[in-house]
Design a protein around this motif. Sequence first.
Motif, mmCIF file in Angstrom:
data_model
loop_
_atom_site.group_PDB
_atom_site.id
_atom_site.type_symbol
_atom_site.label_atom_id
_atom_site.label_comp_id
_atom_site.label_asym_id
_atom_site.label_seq_id
_atom_site.Cartn_x
_atom_site.Cartn_y
_atom_site.Cartn_z
ATOM 1 N N SER A 205 20.463 -32.717 -40.471
ATOM 2 C CA SER A 205 20.273 -31.255 -40.393
ATOM 3 C C SER A 205 19.444 -30.855 -39.177
ATOM 4 O O SER A 205 18.536 -30.022 -39.269
ATOM 5 C CB SER A 205 19.624 -30.730 -41.679
ATOM 6 O OG SER A 205 20.376 -31.095 -42.809
ATOM 7 N N THR A 206 19.756 -31.446 -38.024
ATOM 8 C CA THR A 206 18.988 -31.165 -36.813
ATOM 9 C C THR A 206 19.523 -29.966 -36.043
ATOM 10 O O THR A 206 18.750 -29.174 -35.510
ATOM 11 C CB THR A 206 18.990 -32.399 -35.887
ATOM 12 O OG1 THR A 206 18.416 -33.506 -36.581
ATOM 13 C CG2 THR A 206 18.200 -32.137 -34.618
ATOM 14 N N ASP B 235 21.959 -26.455 -35.335
ATOM 15 C CA ASP B 235 22.611 -25.271 -35.904
ATOM 16 C C ASP B 235 24.041 -25.121 -35.395
ATOM 17 O O ASP B 235 24.847 -24.426 -36.006
ATOM 18 C CB ASP B 235 21.808 -24.009 -35.553
ATOM 19 C CG ASP B 235 20.387 -24.071 -36.078
ATOM 20 O OD1 ASP B 235 20.218 -24.226 -37.294
ATOM 21 O OD2 ASP B 235 19.448 -23.979 -35.264
ATOM 22 N N ALA C 55 23.044 -28.671 -39.613
ATOM 23 C CA ALA C 55 22.261 -28.020 -40.658
ATOM 24 C C ALA C 55 23.177 -27.262 -41.616
ATOM 25 O O ALA C 55 24.287 -26.866 -41.244
ATOM 26 C CB ALA C 55 21.248 -27.059 -40.034
#
Length: 246
Positions: free
Chosen positions: A84-85, A87, A113
């Motif tokens: 989840s690094t 966007d 993410a």
Amino acid sequence: MSSFAEFFSTSAGMLLRRWELAQMDALLAECAGETALQLGAPYGSLLRNASHDSRLLGARNFLQTSQACANVRLDFDSLPFRESTFDLVVSVHALEWSKNPSQFFSEVFRVLAPEGRLIVLCINPWGPWWVRKKEKLFECPTETSFSPLSVTQVKSFCERHGVVDRGRFGVYCPSLSDNPQHLARWGWCEKAGDRWWPALANAFMLSCVKKVEKPGLIGKLIPEGGLLKKNWAGQTIATRNQTKNF
């Protein structure tokens, strides 16, 4: 041409390049977030108009030219980032180089993410460039690992992790001529192809939003000891052990 990157310096490659840049500019206007990752860079960064504060470009080899964002050498099937690094993740002809598409998508959605967006730009294996003239795209035998996936295959992988919310076919010109005037004669194919044979385009774009299933409550939330009234003490209440004769 000896490599796929050199293809984008030809007249036909410029057609594809302009179409992909136009698709990205339209999508980036609706994307918001803090971090963005581009996988694959055959002709540089497509995150030029991204509003994200941190932008990273990952390629199979280090880029020799200066870029608008930091670049790093990556293995597309094994990304070195935490869960989840990012966007936004943009795959620019990176999927075609993957030896294991299932692993590729698992890694991409792992670093993406929740509610993040994946944009995939690919060569269409049903288009005239690949069906009839793929040997002209690669004259170097080291490029034989390039293997495009169909729209149906890409959608099936994406739908395991999220929702495909939009897509687009583009570049219907069947010629790979390096003569711009010759390619201009096929300009009528762009509008006709979108209407009559969209699935036979030379390239396509898919956009997917990552969805994460979270447990949720159904019905009302009743606090502990809050089922009965405060003044219930001393009143007769029914229990499961009570029976009644009819």
